[in-house]
Enzyme design. Structure first.
Site, mmCIF file in Angstrom:
data_model
loop_
_atom_site.group_PDB
_atom_site.id
_atom_site.type_symbol
_atom_site.label_atom_id
_atom_site.label_comp_id
_atom_site.label_asym_id
_atom_site.label_seq_id
_atom_site.Cartn_x
_atom_site.Cartn_y
_atom_site.Cartn_z
ATOM 1 N N LYS A 13 -6.757 19.355 32.673
ATOM 2 C CA LYS A 13 -4.974 18.805 32.440
ATOM 3 C C LYS A 13 -5.622 17.141 31.022
ATOM 4 C CE LYS A 13 -3.551 18.355 36.408
ATOM 5 N NZ LYS A 13 -4.656 18.550 37.025
ATOM 6 N N ARG A 88 4.844 19.671 39.533
ATOM 7 C CA ARG A 88 3.968 20.025 40.252
ATOM 8 C C ARG A 88 4.036 20.113 41.526
ATOM 9 N NH1 ARG A 88 -0.631 15.874 38.941
ATOM 10 N NH2 ARG A 88 -1.810 15.346 40.760
ATOM 11 N N ARG A 123 -16.471 12.273 36.306
ATOM 12 C CA ARG A 123 -15.253 11.569 35.800
ATOM 13 C C ARG A 123 -15.533 10.152 35.739
ATOM 14 N NH1 ARG A 123 -9.127 13.265 36.402
ATOM 15 N NH2 ARG A 123 -9.888 12.815 39.006
ATOM 16 N N ARG A 156 -11.554 6.489 39.387
ATOM 17 C CA ARG A 156 -10.482 6.406 40.119
ATOM 18 C C ARG A 156 -10.968 6.465 41.753
ATOM 19 N NH1 ARG A 156 -6.689 10.717 37.895
ATOM 20 N NH2 ARG A 156 -6.131 11.572 39.305
ATOM 21 N N ARG A 167 -6.463 16.849 47.781
ATOM 22 C CA ARG A 167 -5.642 17.263 46.543
ATOM 23 C C ARG A 167 -6.028 18.732 46.099
ATOM 24 N NH1 ARG A 167 -9.003 13.127 42.711
ATOM 25 N NH2 ARG A 167 -7.777 13.943 40.640
#
Ligand code: AP5
Ligand code: MG
Length: 210
Positions: A13, A88, A123, A156, A167
């Site tokens: 996203k 969400r 990431r 992160r 998650r």
């Protein structure tokens, strides 16, 4: 264009929002980035949200709705916007409807849970501007330095493998119902996330024109 990017954590996203906002010349609004910035700055909202965000739980709806109400009232949103990571929950989607926000399209980026685990482990994000990179799929030009602003790239906290599983669970339980919510309104476009970032972008742009 008022656009929502929907998808699991790590579906791309943020990556797609960065590209599309440049092409359409509208701001991309990431509640995740707004909250991480607030945590970094130790604001009242940041202090409240820190434990939720770092453990991969959703920040309470009323906090998110407050953030989004404030952000959408800013001048740069007048010509449209891209929402990345919000709504969400069904409650957040209903709040947007109740604010009178008329969404044009909702793009659901579909990526398997297995591919997501791989993406999130590689990431890196910019600690200054929030831009998103991947060590294999989207490396920065200089290692650990943001191409866009020169900030330091970091991992992160919620990208720990165990937190990623939490998650994904939260996503399937609380966010996936939004697919049916927007399908019922005739706004949903499903895009299969591709191996290459640019190939997913092309599918999204085609969906926006269709
Ligand atoms: P948020 O920051 O929104 O995180 P998320 O939805 O969990 O999604 P991510 O940012 O992890 O993934 P993404 O889809 O943006 O993927 P990316 O482009 O980086 O939210 C974090 C937390 O904040 C939540 O857990 C919650 O606590 C709180 N929060 C935020 N909004 C909230 C809300 N509305 N309500 C309640 N709580 C909220 O891509 C991932 C990686 O893959 C990158 O490394 C990228 O380079 C790579 N990649 C991207 N595309 C490709 C591709 N096509 N091929 C290969 N690799 C790719
Ligand atoms: Mg993101």
């Amino acid at each position: 264009m008022k656009l929502i990017l929907l998808g699991a954590p790590g579906a791309g996203k943020g990556t797609q929002a960065e590209v599309i906002c440049d092409k359409l010349n509208i701001p991309a609004i990431s509640t995740g980035n707004i909250i991480r910035e607030a945590v970094k700055n130790g604001t009242e909202m940041g202090v409240k949200a820190k434990d939720f965000i770092e453990s991969g739980k959703l920040v309470p709806d009323e906090v998110i709705i407050g953030i989004i109400k404030e952000r959408l009232a800013e001048d740069d949103c007048k010509g449209g916007f891209i929402l990345d990571g919000v709504p969400r929950t069904v409650a957040q989607a209903e709040a947007l409807d109740n604010m009178g926000v008329e969404i044009d399209r909702v793009i659901d980026i579909e990526v398997s849970d297995e591919a997501i685990a791989k993406r999130l482990s590689g990431r890196r994000v910019c600690s200054a501007c929030g831009a998103s990179y991947h060590v294999d799929y989207k490396p920065s030009t200089k290692p650990d330095v943001c191409d866009r602003c020169g900030g330091a790239l970091i991992i992160r906290k919620d990208d720990e493998p165990a937190t990623v599983l939490d998650r994904l669970k939260v996503y399937h339980e609380l966010t996936e119902p939004l697919i049916d919510y927007y399908r019922a309104k005739g706004k949903l476009y499903v895009v299969q996330g591709q191996e290459e970032v640019k190939d997913t972008t092309a599918l999204i742009l085609a969906a926006l024109e269709g």
